[in-house]
Design an enzyme around this catalytic site. Structure first.
Site, short mmCIF file in Angstrom:
data_model
loop_
_atom_site.label_atom_id
_atom_site.label_comp_id
_atom_site.label_asym_id
_atom_site.label_seq_id
_atom_site.Cartn_x
_atom_site.Cartn_y
_atom_site.Cartn_z
CD GLU A 166 -2.92 -1.00 2.39
OE1 GLU A 166 -2.83 -0.05 3.19
OE2 GLU A 166 -3.80 -1.86 2.48
CD GLU A 357 -3.17 -5.85 4.44
OE1 GLU A 357 -4.01 -5.04 4.89
OE2 GLU A 357 -1.95 -5.62 4.40
#
Ligand code: FCB
Length: 467
Positions: A166, A357
């Site tokens: 991210e 995730e």
């Protein structure tokens, strides 16, 4: 009972990150990370905690492998702590740090789990931050040295490498919005940081492959579909703005070799860039960033709904009942996962995708019998797995799912107040206690399928996981 089955060979796993679970802050020659430093600043961590001990995975990792083996998983996504390997950012690698991950990787392989490491999950060595952090191009070069030190030691046992987790969060939350370490509030610096994160990804991917042509390399991106609150052109433009700011700012350079022109124009209009020429981009950078990848990891938690605010600027609309929320205030919106996977497949055509995730924060205390009945988490996971399966049916090349997270852990600025684990962690002695969702997930993994109703079928076997 109806069953939704996943393709044969679908990879089931859980995900964690080093800073959130390891602890062992001063052990094995580990240096200081930007999160260690940030957590000492009053007010930055909601409950005033520090990640010095956390889940004590640094000492309890063998037990954690047992838990994962008990779940029947095929893979474990974890991250490597850069300050364990380069305590002061540069110089000779710290062999005690490499030894720790070597033992972990060997332990995973012995237990039949594929190690699926991420090289950077936000724990920059503080010494590199002192030299400018991700706003400095030098950090991208340091990342290549670090990546090569790790892949040189572990590359004979690890097949798939993820460079970054991210980069939007590392750049925007860290350098532009101040919620994450290093806590800066400078949009121009945030954009430079984003570029250097992307550049370091491209450079490291190429360097890892030069060192080991058999290695597979990918990156993990957070993605939220942006929906317009109404059909008005202004609200639709607000949704376009968010998509550019959050999703395409990373997908476009990686898969198309260019920053999205509309999102660049938005930044120029806000005075955050001098013009359409990005001052921090040098010749060759975008070619490096768009080096073809073996896979992309997608993190999905929720969608956003956008509208034009009173001043015309885009704002997120808080989701309204009857939608349900997790403890993060994030709307439970499973179809957004299907939409995300199909969109990335259609618009960017990655070779392979993983959900790197997905999960939910809910605080469910143990009942008098000691059991944690986290039915809302099971409901969340159930809905999202069905959505993932629908994306496969629509052609998305989805090869695996990593549940966030194995353990309740240090949730960044929220400290230990947000609980994402399928195992609770006793703050006194570090003991892991399976929640109902751990039993439920084991059933999913074992069957390679989701059953019709989101209930835990193996209830009451909480001792089964005790290592
Ligand atoms: C993701 C992060 C992960 C965790 C979850 C809840 O954005 O990658 O570390 O914080 O959110």
């Amino acid at each position: 009972m109806s069953q939704t089955t996943f393709p044969a060979g679908f990879l089931w796993g859980v995900a964690t990150s080093a800073q959130q679970i390891e602890g062992g802050r001063h052990e094995g020659g580990r240096g200081e990370s930007i999160w260690d430093r940030f957590a000492t600043v009053p007010g930055k961590i909601a409950d005033g905690t520090r990640p010095d001990v956390s889940c004590d995975h640094y000492h309890l990792w063998r037990k954690d492998i047992e838990l994962m083996k008990g779940l029947g998983l095929g893979a474990y996504r974890f991250s490597i702590s850069w300050p364990r390997i380069f305590p002061t950012g540069r110089g000779p690698a710290n062999s005690a740090g490499l030894d720790f991950y070597e033992a972990l990787v060997d332990g995973l392989l012995e237990a039949g789990l594929e190690p699926f490491p991420t090289l950077y999950h936000w724990d920059l060595p503080q010494a590199l931050q002192d030299g400018g952090g991700w706003a400095s191009r030098d950090t991208a070069m340091a990342f290549v040295e670090y990546s090569l030190a790790v892949t040189r030691r572990l590359g004979d046992r690890v097949r798939r490498w993820t460079t970054h987790n991210e980069p939007w969060c590392a750049a925007t939350l860290g350098y532009e919005e101040g919620h994450h370490a290093p806590g800066h509030l400078d949009p121009a610096e945030g954009l430079r940081a984003a570029h250097h994160l992307l550049l370091s990804h491209g450079w490291a991917a190429a360097a890892i492959r030069r060192q080991d042509p058999a290695a597979e390399v990918g990156i993990v991106l957070i993605h939220s579909p942006a929906h317009a609150a109404t059909d008005s052109p202004a609200d639709r433009d607000a949704a376009r703005w968010f998509d550019g700011f959050f999703n395409r700012w990373y997908l476009d350079p990686i898969f198309r070799g260019a920053y999205p022109a509309d999102a660049v124009a938005d930044r120029v209009a806000r005075g955050q860039l001098p013009g359409p020429e990005l001052p921090f981009v040098r010749d060759g950078d975008l070619a490096a960033i768009s080096t073809p990848l073996d896979f992309v990891g997608v993190n999905y938690y929720s969608r956003v709904v956008m509208k034009a605010g009173p001043d015309g600027l885009p704002v997120a609309v808080p989701p309204l009942p009857p939608q349900t929320f997790t403890d993060m205030g994030w709307e439970v919106y499973p179809d957004g996962l299907r939409e995300t996977l199909v969109r990335i497949h259609r618009d960017y055509a990655p070779r392979r995708m993983y959900i790197a995730e997905n999960g939910a924060a809910y605080d469910d205390p143990a009942g008098p019998d000691g059991r944690i009945r986290d039915t809302r988490r099971i409901g969340y996971l159930h809905g999202h797995l069905l959505a993932a399966r629908s994306a496969i049916a629509e052609g998305a090349p989805l090869a695996g799912y990593f549940l966030w997270s194995l353990l309740d852990n240090f949730e960044w600025g929220f400290g230990f107040t947000k609980k994402f684990g399928i195992f609770a962690v006793d703050p006194q002695d570090g003991r892991r206690l399976p929640k109902d969702s751990a039993h439920w997930y084991r059933d999913v993994v074992t069957a390679n399928a989701v059953t019709g109703t989101p209930t835990a079928s193996s209830q009451g076997e909480s001792r089964a996981f005790d290592a």
